[in-house]
Design an enzyme around this catalytic site. Structure first.
Site: not given
Ligand code: ZN
Length: 663
Positions: A84, A112, A114, A116, A213, A302, A396, A399, A414, A419
């Site tokens: 699949l 259904e 799945k 594992d 299945y 999945k 910052c 700026c 900031c 900015c």
């Molecule tokens: Zn800034």
């Protein structure tokens, strides 16, 4: 990494994996995450393959069941074994459904679990189990009949003497797997390792199970015409079928099944790694056919591995549109939840300190759905000697304004409204899907526009010229035109989209809608200037009295409309001709408005449509019946809800009576 460093790292990884194995398998400790163990192991495997001389027999990588290939007889399958196609997100799942419904129209689905495990095909001849074959490459596999015969829930003889080729999944229940105490990585490997043993007594001792299945060649009389019929037929024949399969009348309905098992998978006594969606009707399956690799009529959703380990290589600071400075972990790229992640949020300074996160640490990261990945914890045993603590910057990074931290707040901010970091995020928000939704203005385009100085505020998007766009890197005539077209399409938008797009603090989509609904207009359209005027007239108390807007939001909205640059922005949006749509008020229908409804059974119209009709008329639709329910709208084949409605004395409407209520 040189050999000496690798050797040290390998030692630490092995200790950590062994410790986790012990806690999981021996102490049965909960909370030991399997995918974290897997990623640690993958790193170990990587280093060991780079330095094979460092592999020792006691390494956890050396215990995985070895494949005894070549010792089993090769068998050609009677019919090709398809695998699949996998999908990893709701979007991918939805686009699969769209493709299906485009080809064959609306159609019922079967979902259904799945499991594992290991895919095995069985041949029954005259009702007797004759052969069991691994999937192999799809056209031939290995004969493992001797082991599969020992599977306790598998009949060696069917209830009917038919010839049958069926496929299913051999798996090991979690409880049996735990008894093996770390011999295998996971139940799937354990099942595979047990089936592929030359000595069948090994498989017999290991308590394997199987669920069937799908069907291949057969001489069944009255062959089933649907997947759901097939599964029931299997049970009639005595074959084991996973009981959790379910039929759904629509794709939307099947989504609920996915949600249910995403939440409850841990409670199952066996491992599942997803949910399989199939078109129920075999006729429609035939119509849809196959691609080169897989059927078009089925898909496997999945479940993503949601926690993995990786190395934190650095920490940067990102400025959001409200100025918040968020520390971001720069990670060694790792696959998590179906996508490669290289950055994760560290939330704020205090979180880094609380979790004691240092640069160079091995960390566990988590990603849930579409949420931004986050760093959950540090594996301190793996901390290198040269790890570094992170010092939050005082200015910052964009700026150079001094960052501020208000009392009681976790975030540094900031304060500079100009900015570039704040502006960029603000623009991206303005054009984002929930706001103005200008789809051609992605991050890269916005960055270029900023860099070239073509956009200084959000209104500038609406006055962009083609000559300007053609100056941007990688822009040609067609792309420029596409951008302009996508902007033109949004010169008239719902008012709430603009309100949301303005980025007023605390105002999300819901508050934006609430505010928009409280704006009065003559007609269905309003100009930004009129909207601005209305807002400037409102007192903070008036804003707070709007249904859906609390005190904090009201204060933030009120203050936003006081600021001169915000006023200027709305005036400019007015000048560029932006039009704002106002949703027509609901046409309430007496007898429906304020009443609560439950819908059940099969009706002539889709349930969603009826729900919308009711909601537009001011009614409320809920999914379960209670004493507070006013009406049950019952279609054909109404089940338990009808009984309950009778029991509670809820008024029951058939479709005709419901129609009368509407008119
Ligand atoms: Zn800034």
């Amino acid at each position: 990494m040189n050999k000496r460093e690798a050797e040290a790292r390998i030692g630490k990884l092995r200790d950590e994996i062994l410790k986790r194995n012990y806690e999981y398998f021996v102490l049965n400790k909960s909370g030991i995450n399997e995918s974290v163990r897997d990623t640690l192991k993958q790193e170990l495997i990587g280093l060991e393959s780079q330095f094979p001389e460092l592999i020792t027999p006691d390494s956890p990588t050396q215990r995985v069941g070895s494949v005894l290939s070549g010792k089993f007889e090769k068998i050609k399958h009677k019919s090709k074994k398809w695998s699949l196609a996998d999908v990893f997100s709701m979007e991918e799942l939805k686009s699969w459904e769209d493709r299906v419904e485009k080809a064959v129209g609306k159609t019922p689905y079967v979902t259904e679990l799945k499991i594992d495990g290991l895919n095995i095909t069985l041949w029954y001849k005259n009702g007797i189990l004759e052969k069991a074959v691994t999937r192999g490459d799809g056209s031939s596999g290995e004969d493992v009949t001797h082991s599969v015969r020992t599977i306790k829930n598998l009949p060696l003889k069917l209830f009917e003497n038919v010839d049958l080729e069926v496929s299913g999944e051999v798996y090991m229940p979690k409880s049996s797997f735990e008894k093996l105490q770390g011999e295998f990585m996971n139940p799937r490997n354990a099942a595979a390792g047990s089936v592929r043993q030359l000595d069948p007594s090994v498989a017999s001792e290991r308590d394997l199970r199987m669920y069937i299945y799908s069907i291949g060649e057969n001489n069944l009389k009255n062959p089933p015409r649907k997947q759901s019929e097939l599964l029931k037929r299997f049970m009639d024949l005595g074959l084991p079928v996973n009981p959790e399969f379910q039929c759904h009348s629509s794709a939307a309905d099947s989504m609920k099944y996915l949600e249910k098992w995403r939440k409850n998978r841990e409670k199952l006594p066996y491992e599942i790694d997803g949910v399989v969606f199939k078109v129920d009707d075999f006729g429609k399956q035939d119509e849809l056919g196959f691609t080169a690799k897989s059927p078009r009529w089925a898909v496997a959703y999945k479940f993503p591995a949601q926690q993995v380990s990786t190395v934190l290589e650095g920490i940067t600071v990102q400025i959001g549109r409200t100025g918040a400075a968020t520390p971001v972990a720069e990670l060694r790229p790792v696959l998590v939840a179906g996508s490669v992640v290289s950055r994760a949020t560290l939330h704020n300074e205090d979180e880094i300190a609380r979790k004691d996160i240092r640069i160079g640490d091995t960390v566990i990261i988590q990603k849930a759905g579409d949420v931004i990945p986050e760093v959950l914890e540090v594996l301190k045993n793996l901390r290198p000697a040269n790890s570094r603590k992170f010092r939050f910057p005082e200015i910052c990074p964009l700026c150079e304004s001094k960052l501020e931290r208000a009392g009681g707040e976790a975030a540094w901010r900031c304060p500079n409204i100009n900015c570039p970091g704040r502006k960029r995020e603000g623009f991206l928000h303005f054009v984002s899907r929930g706001a103005l939704d200008i789809d051609m203005l992605g991050e890269k385009v916005v960055d270029s526009l900023l860099e070239f100085g073509f956009v200084r505020d959000a209104a500038d998007f609406f006055t962009l010229k083609k000559e300007q766009l053609l100056e941007l890197p990688l822009f040609k005539e067609k792309k420029a035109q596409n951008v302009l077209d996508s902007i033109d399409k949004r010169r008239s938008v719902d008012l709430y989209r603009l309100i949301f797009g303005l980025g007023i603090r605390f105002v999300g989509e819901r508050a934006a809608k609430a505010l928009a609904a409280a704006i009065h207009a003559h007609g269905a359209e309003i100009a930004p200037k009129t909207f601005l005027h209305e807002m400037r007239e409102k007192s903070i108390e008036e804003i707070e009295s709007i249904d859906g807007i609390g005190e904090k939001i009201a204060e933030s909205i009120y203050n936003w409309f006081l600021e001169i640059h915000n006023i200027r922005l709305l005036e400019k949006l007015d000048e560029v001709g932006l039009k704002l749509q106002i949703q027509p008020q609901k046409k309430l229908i007496e007898g429906i408005a304020g009443r609560s409804f439950v819908i059940t059974g099969t009706l002539s119209r889709p349930r969603d449509e009826i729900k919308k009709t009711l909601e537009d008329a001011g009614g409320k639709v809920t999914s379960s019946i209670s004493a507070k329910t006013d009406y049950l709208i019952a279609g054909e084949e109404a089940g338990s809800k009808l009984d309950k409605a009778k029991e509670l004395g809820v008024t029951i409407l058939d479709e005709e009576a419901f129609g009368r209520l509407l008119s």
